[in-house]
Write a protein that holds these residues in place. Structure first.
Motif, PDB file in Angstrom:
ATOM      1  N   ASP A  60       0.827  -1.208   0.000  1.00  0.00           N
ATOM      2  CA  ASP A  60       0.000   0.000   0.000  1.00  0.00           C
ATOM      3  C   ASP A  60       0.862   1.260   0.000  1.00  0.00           C
ATOM      4  N   ALA A  63       2.187   1.656  -3.502  1.00  0.00           N
ATOM      5  CA  ALA A  63       1.113   2.114  -4.387  1.00  0.00           C
ATOM      6  C   ALA A  63       0.872   3.613  -4.193  1.00  0.00           C
ATOM      7  N   ASP A  67       1.136   6.578  -6.978  1.00  0.00           N
ATOM      8  CA  ASP A  67       0.035   7.525  -7.183  1.00  0.00           C
ATOM      9  C   ASP A  67       0.546   8.960  -7.050  1.00  0.00           C
ATOM     10  N   ARG A  73      -3.201   3.871 -11.979  1.00  0.00           N
ATOM     11  CA  ARG A  73      -3.227   2.404 -11.977  1.00  0.00           C
ATOM     12  C   ARG A  73      -3.979   1.895 -13.202  1.00  0.00           C
ATOM     13  N   ASP A  75      -5.585  -1.508 -15.431  1.00  0.00           N
ATOM     14  CA  ASP A  75      -6.143  -2.855 -15.270  1.00  0.00           C
ATOM     15  C   ASP A  75      -5.362  -3.891 -16.064  1.00  0.00           C
ATOM     16  N   ASP A  77      -1.684  -4.471 -18.519  1.00  0.00           N
ATOM     17  CA  ASP A  77      -0.382  -3.855 -18.744  1.00  0.00           C
ATOM     18  C   ASP A  77      -0.078  -3.702 -20.227  1.00  0.00           C
ATOM     19  N   ASP A  81       4.559   0.714 -19.115  1.00  0.00           N
ATOM     20  CA  ASP A  81       3.965   0.717 -17.775  1.00  0.00           C
ATOM     21  C   ASP A  81       5.019   0.404 -16.723  1.00  0.00           C
ATOM     22  N   GLY A 125       0.755  -4.599  -9.025  1.00  0.00           N
ATOM     23  CA  GLY A 125      -0.040  -3.645  -9.797  1.00  0.00           C
ATOM     24  C   GLY A 125       0.791  -3.026 -10.894  1.00  0.00           C
ATOM     25  N   TRP A 127       1.161   0.684 -13.176  1.00  0.00           N
ATOM     26  CA  TRP A 127       0.835   2.096 -13.263  1.00  0.00           C
ATOM     27  C   TRP A 127       1.370   2.653 -14.565  1.00  0.00           C
TER      28      TRP A 127
END
Length: 131
Positions: A60, A63, A67, A73, A75, A77, A81, A125, A127
C-alpha cells in the motif's frame, strides 16, 4: 507521451550500474531510478519516490508513492507501464514493461538489464502515465 516512449527511454538505461537510491545513469540507478529516468526521458515530470529502504515497507505504501508520482493504476499492462513487483517478504521492486520483456535494476548483476518475457515475481499492480 506514449507508453512506447517510456519503454524506449527505459531501454536506453540498459547497462547502467546499480546504485541504491541512484537517480543518474552516469553514476548508477536502482529500480526507482530506472522508472524515474524512463518516465522523465519520455517527458513526464512527476515526483520521484524517496525515503525507502532496500527491504521493508508494504504494498500500500508503494502504491501510494506511485500515485503521488502522477501515475494512474491500469487494469491491463502495456509497454511503458511501471510494474510493482513483490520480490520477497517485505521486499518490493519496480520494473518498466517493454514489448520484449521488462527493464529493471538487477542488484545481483549490479546493472540495469532488459529481461525477455514476464517477471517471475508476483505483480502487485501496474501504473502508467495517462495521456
Amino acid at each position: 507521451m506514449t507508453g512506447a516512449a517510456v519503454a524506449a527511454a527505459a531501454q536506453t538505461l540498459v547497462g547502467a550500474r546499480f546504485r541504491l537510491h541512484g537517480r543518474d545513469p552516469r553514476f548508477g540507478l536502482d529500480c526507482v531510478g530506472v522508472a524515474a529516468c524512463a518516465l522523465r526521458g519520455a517527458g513526464h515530470a512527476g515526483a520521484v519516490p524517496e525515503g525507502y529502504a532496500l527491504r521493508g515497507g508494504n504494498a500500500d505504501g508503494w502504491a501510494a508513492r506511485l500515485d503521488a508520482a502522477g501515475l494512474v493504476r491500469a487494469d491491463e499492462d502495456a509497454p511503458g507501464d511501471v510494474m510493482l513487483l513483490a520480490t520477497g517478504p517485505g521486499q518490493f521492486h519496480l520494473a518498466v514493461l517493454t514489448a520484449r520483456g521488462f527493464v529493471h535494476a538487477d542488484a545481483g548483476l549490479r546493472r540495469v538489464v532488459e529481461v525477455p518475457g514476464r517477471p517471475g515475481w508476483p505483480v502487485i499492480g501496474v501504473w502508467r502515465v495517462e495521456d
